[in-house]
Design an enzyme around this catalytic site. Structure first.
Site, PDB file in Angstrom:
ATOM      1  N   LYS A 183      21.638  52.535 111.231  1.00 31.63           N
ATOM      2  CA  LYS A 183      21.438  50.831 111.638  1.00 31.63           C
ATOM      3  C   LYS A 183      21.866  50.356 110.615  1.00 31.63           C
ATOM      4  O   LYS A 183      22.333  50.183 109.505  1.00 31.63           O
ATOM      5  CB  LYS A 183      19.990  50.400 111.500  1.00 31.63           C
ATOM      6  CG  LYS A 183      19.943  49.079 112.278  1.00 31.63           C
ATOM      7  CD  LYS A 183      18.248  49.062 112.376  1.00 31.63           C
ATOM      8  CE  LYS A 183      17.396  48.565 113.646  1.00 31.63           C
ATOM      9  NZ  LYS A 183      16.614  47.718 113.041  1.00 31.63           N
ATOM     10  N   ILE A 184      23.227  49.170 110.799  1.00 36.77           N
ATOM     11  CA  ILE A 184      23.763  48.924 109.988  1.00 36.77           C
ATOM     12  C   ILE A 184      24.212  47.441 109.849  1.00 36.77           C
ATOM     13  O   ILE A 184      24.872  46.730 110.944  1.00 36.77           O
ATOM     14  CB  ILE A 184      25.096  49.179 109.642  1.00 36.77           C
ATOM     15  CG1 ILE A 184      25.452  50.899 109.903  1.00 36.77           C
ATOM     16  CG2 ILE A 184      26.404  48.054 108.829  1.00 36.77           C
ATOM     17  CD1 ILE A 184      26.602  51.507 109.390  1.00 36.77           C
TER      18      ILE A 184
END
Ligand code: G3P
Length: 218
Positions: free
Chosen positions: A85-86
């Site tokens: 997750k970015i």
């Protein structure tokens, strides 16, 4: 629409998985910070509980593309179902671009999305998932579910493969609306998942059936 659990709590995860409805899971630094013990151990346990065929999003905390990529590659070694997750942003896009290609490709979930343009950029950079935060937009008087609807339409219209994860879900109505909006996934806090099982007429119905049955036995 797939139902993911938005949690890092092992008790909640064990319970929700036992219901047979969970297709994946998302965490974030806030959820992880509520739990005790080593971060790596927690992620390994979560990935095992959820099942190796179901994606588990784990967020990086680095702020440069290089730091995010390095962190992502280490996290991806914890379990085969780790998705990275970015947060959206220029550094995030660069990291997604690097991670989403080549033989060592890692699926990315671009998070903290509050506009269709952010989603478009994330999808073009190679994101496997984009996460619009519905509740947080509603909190400031915007139309969170309207964003999900438009995002689904735009990604579909332009044949972009990123799947929309309706996130920051606050109540069962959000889940209903996300399904109608065509989101491929909704990631749901445990409390909301529990609420989704309930209806006052169901409770009343069970009560009446049991009362009638017991009367017949007298
Ligand atoms: O996991 C990201 C998102 O679901 C967070 O939700 O309730 O903190 O806005 P919330």
């Amino acid at each position: 629409m797939q139902l993911y659990l938005d949690s890092a709590n092992l008790q909640e995860i064990t319970t929700a998985v036992s219901w047979g409805v969970i297709g994946g899971l998302t965490t974030n630094p806030t959820l992880v910070a509520r739990e005790t013990g080593s971060f790596e151990d927690l992620i390994r346990q979560i990935c095992r509980l959820v099942g190796e065929e179901r994606p588990v999003s784990v967020e990086v905390i680095g702020t440069t593309a290089e730091a995010m990529e390095k962190e992502a590659r280490l996290l991806a070694e914890l379990a085969p179902n780790v998705v990275i997750k970015i947060p959206i942003g220029i550094e995030g896009l660069k990291a997604v671009h690097r991670l989403s290609q080549g033989p060592k490709k890692i699926d990315c979930n671009v998070t903290l999305i509050f506009s269709t343009n952010q989603a478009l950029l994330a999808a073009r950079a190679g994101a496997a998932y984009v996460s619009p935060f519905v509740g947080r937009l509603d909190d400031i008087g915007w139309d969170g579910m309207g964003l999900v609807r438009e995002m689904v339409e735009i990604l579909g219209k332009h044949r972009l493969e990123a799947q929309v994860i309706a996130a920051s879900i606050r109540h069962p109505r959000h889940v209903h609306e996300a399904a109608l909006a065509g989101a491929q996934i909704a990631t749901i806090p445990f409390k909301v998942l529990e609420q989704m099982t309930q209806h006052p007429l169901t409770d009343l119905g069970i009560e009446r059936f049991l009362a009638d049955w017991n009367r017949k036995q007298e």
